[in-house]
Design an enzyme around this catalytic site. Structure first.
Site, short mmCIF file in Angstrom:
data_model
loop_
_atom_site.label_atom_id
_atom_site.label_comp_id
_atom_site.label_asym_id
_atom_site.label_seq_id
_atom_site.Cartn_x
_atom_site.Cartn_y
_atom_site.Cartn_z
N THR A 170 115.26 -47.65 -83.08
CA THR A 170 116.11 -47.23 -83.50
C THR A 170 116.66 -48.21 -84.93
O THR A 170 116.96 -47.80 -85.85
CB THR A 170 117.14 -46.88 -82.59
N TYR A 188 116.34 -33.13 -81.17
CA TYR A 188 116.85 -31.94 -82.07
C TYR A 188 116.63 -30.78 -80.99
O TYR A 188 117.62 -30.40 -80.83
CB TYR A 188 116.20 -31.65 -83.35
N TYR A 207 110.75 -43.94 -74.04
CA TYR A 207 112.05 -44.45 -74.72
C TYR A 207 113.10 -43.41 -74.40
O TYR A 207 113.03 -42.24 -74.84
CB TYR A 207 111.99 -44.69 -76.44
N LYS A 246 111.74 -47.71 -71.39
CA LYS A 246 112.60 -48.57 -72.15
C LYS A 246 113.85 -47.70 -72.00
O LYS A 246 114.09 -46.66 -72.58
CB LYS A 246 112.45 -48.67 -73.94
#
Length: 313
Positions: free
Chosen positions: A58, A121, A147, A175
Site C-alpha cells: 500500500t 473492486y 495480504y 500479512k
C-alpha cells in the site's frame, strides 16, 4: 531465528520475521517514477537493520502504477538489496490473469517471495478466492504470502477459507492488516504451520503477543531504527522496553495521519533528509501547515536528531 519472539511457521521457507517495511515508490515532481530513488529507499531501511523489504504494498502506491512501472520497481529493489534480506514483492491485481503475470515477472526478477492481496473492486465468494490463490501459487516456485486488508479490497477472508488456503503447497503465510484481533488470534492458533505478520503499526507488540513473527510497518519506512529497536527488545525478552517503544510508535502513527492519506510517511522522510518526491495523484502531499505540525511533533519525540543517510558506510 528469533529467541523470545514467535518463530516463523514450518511451511515458510524464508522464515520471515522481524521488521519488513512496505517500501515507498519514489516519484519525480512530474509524478513519473524515480526508480533509482525507489531503490535507494530500500537501501535506506536495509542499512538501518530491517529484516526484509516489501515493495509494491500500500505504501508503494501499487494500484496507481502501470504494469511496466511495477516490473521496473521490483527489478530496481532486487538489484539494490536482493541477497541481503528477503525481498517479497507485491503482485496482487483485480484479475487472476494480471496477478499471475506479475508473479511470474517477480520470480524472473529474483524476488524471494510474493505477496498477493485479495482481489479488489469485485466482491468474491469463497470458491473464487481459493481458486485465485491456487492459480497464482501454481504459477511460481516461490513462497506466497496472502495480504489480508479488507478495508481496502472489500474482500475479507473467513477462517474456513483460510483453512482451504493453508492446503496450497507453497502458501507460506499471511500479512494481516484487518485489525481484527480475534480473527488474527484464532487464525494463528489454527495454523501454526503458517507465518503471520502484523500489517498495522497499532499492533506491533500486540501482534507479537498473539504469535505474529514480525511486522510490515509503515512507520519503519521513515523510522526503521525505532521499529527495529522495538522488535529486538521484544526478541531479547525486554517486553517492557518493547511496550514503551510501541507507545512511541502510536505517537508517530498519530502524527503521520494528521494530513492527507499516506502523505505522512513521505513527508517524514523528507524531514529526515530523504526526498522520495510526491505521491501520485489523486493522492496528495501535506500542505505547509501540516508539514510544520508534523515536524514539530516528530522533533518533540526526538526522532529528527539523526539524519545520517549512510549509516552503515
Amino acid at each position: 531465528m528469533p529467541d523470545h519472539a514467535p518463530a516463523p511457521g514450518a511451511d515458510d521457507p524464508l522464515d520471515l520475521h522481524g521488521v519488513v517495511p512496505p517500501t515507498v515508490t519514489a516519484f519525480h515532481d512530474d509524478e513519473t517514477v524515480d526508480f533509482e530513488r525507489t531503490a535507494e529507499h530500500a537501501r535506506f531501511v536495509v542499512d538501518r537493520g530491517v529484516d526484509g523489504v516489501f515493495p509494491l504494498g500500500t505504501n508503494g502506491e501499487f494500484p496507481l502504477l502501470t504494469g511496466g512501472e511495477r516490473q521496473r520497481v521490483v527489478e530496481a529493489v532486487v538489484d539494490e538489496v536482493g541477497g541481503e534480506v528477503p525481498v517479497i514483492a507485491g503482485v496482487g491485481a483485480p484479475s487472476t490473469r494480471q496477478t499471475v503475470a506479475h508473479a511470474e515477472h517477480a520470480e524472473e526478477a529474483g524476488v524471494d517471495g510474493v505477496v498477493v492481496v485479495t482481489p479488489y473492486y469485485y466482491p468474491l465468494d469463497d470458491e473464487a478466492t481459493v481458486a485465485h490463490y491456487e492459480r497464482v501459487a501454481a504459477a511460481v516456485d516461490l513462497p506466497v504470502y496472502v495480504y489480508h486488508i479488507p478495508s481496502k479490497t472489500g474482500n475479507s477472508l473467513s477462517l474456513d477459507v483460510l483453512d482451504d488456503l493453508s492446503a496450497i503447497d507453497n502458501l507460506a503465510g499471511i500479512k494481516d492488516s484487518s485489525k481484527d484481533v480475534p480473527w488474527l488470534g484464532q487464525a494463528i492458533d489454527d495454523h501454526p504451520e503458517l507465518t503471520f505478520v502484523a500489517g498495522s503499526d497499532s499492533l506491533l507488540v500486540p501482534g507479537l503477543d498473539l504469535g505474529c513473527t514480525g511486522m510490515v510497518s509503515a512507520v519503519a519506512n521513515a523510522f526503521p531504527e525505532l521499529v527495529v529497536d522495538l522488535y529486538e527488545a521484544y526478541d531479547e525478552g525486554n517486553t517492557e522496553h518493547a511496550r514503551n517503544l510501541q507507545s512511541t510508535v502510536y505517537d508517530v502513527r498519530t502524527a503521520l495521519k494528521q494530513g492527507p492519506y499516506m502523505a505522512g510517511v513521505k513527508t517524514a522522510l523528507q524531514l529526515r533528509g530523504f526526498d522520495a518526491g510526491p505521491l501520485r495523484s489523486p493522492l496528495r502531499t501535506m500542505d505547509d501547515d501540516q508539514r510544520e505540525a508534523l515536524e514539530v511533533r516528530l522533533d518533540e519525540l526526538g526522532l529528527l536528531e539523526t539524519i545520517d543517510l549512510h549509516r552503515n558506510e
